[in-house]
Design a protein around this motif. Structure first.
Motif, PDB file in Angstrom:
ATOM      1  N   GLU A  48       0.852  -1.184   0.000  1.00 47.03           N
ATOM      2  CA  GLU A  48       0.000   0.000   0.000  1.00 47.03           C
ATOM      3  C   GLU A  48       0.883   1.226   0.000  1.00 47.03           C
ATOM      4  O   GLU A  48       1.927   1.239   0.647  1.00 47.03           O
ATOM      5  N   TRP A  50       0.353   5.494   0.566  1.00 42.98           N
ATOM      6  CA  TRP A  50      -0.562   6.565   0.958  1.00 42.98           C
ATOM      7  C   TRP A  50       0.131   7.910   0.825  1.00 42.98           C
ATOM      8  O   TRP A  50       1.285   8.061   1.247  1.00 42.98           O
ATOM      9  N   VAL A  76      -8.095   4.139  -3.000  1.00 51.45           N
ATOM     10  CA  VAL A  76      -8.835   4.626  -1.835  1.00 51.45           C
ATOM     11  C   VAL A  76      -8.687   6.139  -1.715  1.00 51.45           C
ATOM     12  O   VAL A  76      -7.616   6.681  -1.943  1.00 51.45           O
ATOM     13  N   ARG A  77      -9.778   6.781  -1.329  1.00 51.36           N
ATOM     14  CA  ARG A  77      -9.760   8.197  -0.934  1.00 51.36           C
ATOM     15  C   ARG A  77     -10.138   8.260   0.536  1.00 51.36           C
ATOM     16  O   ARG A  77     -11.080   7.589   0.966  1.00 51.36           O
ATOM     17  N   LEU A  78      -9.429   9.064   1.299  1.00 53.38           N
ATOM     18  CA  LEU A  78      -9.715   9.259   2.720  1.00 53.38           C
ATOM     19  C   LEU A  78      -9.947  10.754   2.921  1.00 53.38           C
ATOM     20  O   LEU A  78      -9.056  11.564   2.649  1.00 53.38           O
ATOM     21  N   TYR A  87     -13.634   6.491   4.360  1.00 45.06           N
ATOM     22  CA  TYR A  87     -12.720   5.610   3.634  1.00 45.06           C
ATOM     23  C   TYR A  87     -13.493   5.137   2.412  1.00 45.06           C
ATOM     24  O   TYR A  87     -14.366   4.272   2.519  1.00 45.06           O
ATOM     25  N   ALA A  89     -13.430   3.259  -0.866  1.00 45.30           N
ATOM     26  CA  ALA A  89     -12.606   2.240  -1.514  1.00 45.30           C
ATOM     27  C   ALA A  89     -13.197   1.820  -2.858  1.00 45.30           C
ATOM     28  O   ALA A  89     -14.410   1.657  -2.986  1.00 45.30           O
ATOM     29  N   GLU A  98     -18.132   2.990   0.684  1.00 45.39           N
ATOM     30  CA  GLU A  98     -17.633   3.945   1.664  1.00 45.39           C
ATOM     31  C   GLU A  98     -17.824   3.397   3.064  1.00 45.39           C
ATOM     32  O   GLU A  98     -18.843   2.772   3.364  1.00 45.39           O
ATOM     33  N   SER A 101     -15.828   6.666   9.700  1.00 48.45           N
ATOM     34  CA  SER A 101     -15.102   6.469  10.956  1.00 48.45           C
ATOM     35  C   SER A 101     -16.055   6.475  12.148  1.00 48.45           C
ATOM     36  O   SER A 101     -16.986   7.265  12.217  1.00 48.45           O
ATOM     37  N   PHE A 111     -13.296   2.239  10.829  1.00 44.62           N
ATOM     38  CA  PHE A 111     -14.314   2.606   9.852  1.00 44.62           C
ATOM     39  C   PHE A 111     -15.367   1.506   9.821  1.00 44.62           C
ATOM     40  O   PHE A 111     -15.027   0.328   9.933  1.00 44.62           O
TER      41      PHE A 111
END
Length: 118
Positions: A48, A50, A76-78, A87, A89, A98, A101, A111
């Motif tokens: 991964e 980030w 992924v976007r956070l 999160y 994905a 999605e 959290s 999450f």
């Protein structure tokens, strides 16, 4: 029984901006996720990467390979929405989902999406 939450955490020093009045504050609290992560088990490798938090967003990309064969990948976007981290994905071969959290600390975030079977 299906697992319906995702927990990310490490015992590392966290970097974050003080206070939640800053729109980037929650995303910045998970800055410890930034960088390259790798797990190897036999011939299976999970990677991964980030990005650092910037503009209220972190981007992640991951792949799993066995030997020289791609098994799966994910984008992924956070980001923050309505006071929570999201999160979002997009895993290979699956519908994007999605997870919101439910717990956030300086070294872990949980999450959940109770309607998803992950």
């Amino acid at each position: 029984m299906p697992v319906r939450h995702l927990v990310l955490g490490v015992a590392a020093a966290a970097v974050w901006l003080a206070g939640d009045s800053n729109p980037d504050a929650r995303v910045a609290r998970v800055a410890w996720m930034a960088g390259c992560w790798e797990m190897t088990s036999g011939t299976r490798v999970v990677e991964e990467q980030w990005t650092r938090p910037r503009g209220g967003l972190m981007l992640g990309v991951g792949r799993t390979v066995r030997g020289d064969s791609l098994i799966e990948y994910e984008q992924v976007r956070l980001f923050e929405r309505d006071g929570h981290l999201v999160y979002a994905a997009a895993p290979s071969g699956q519908t994007p989902a999605e997870f919101v959290s439910t717990a956030l600390s300086d070294s872990a975030v949980t999450f959940e999406n109770l309607g998803h079977d992950f």
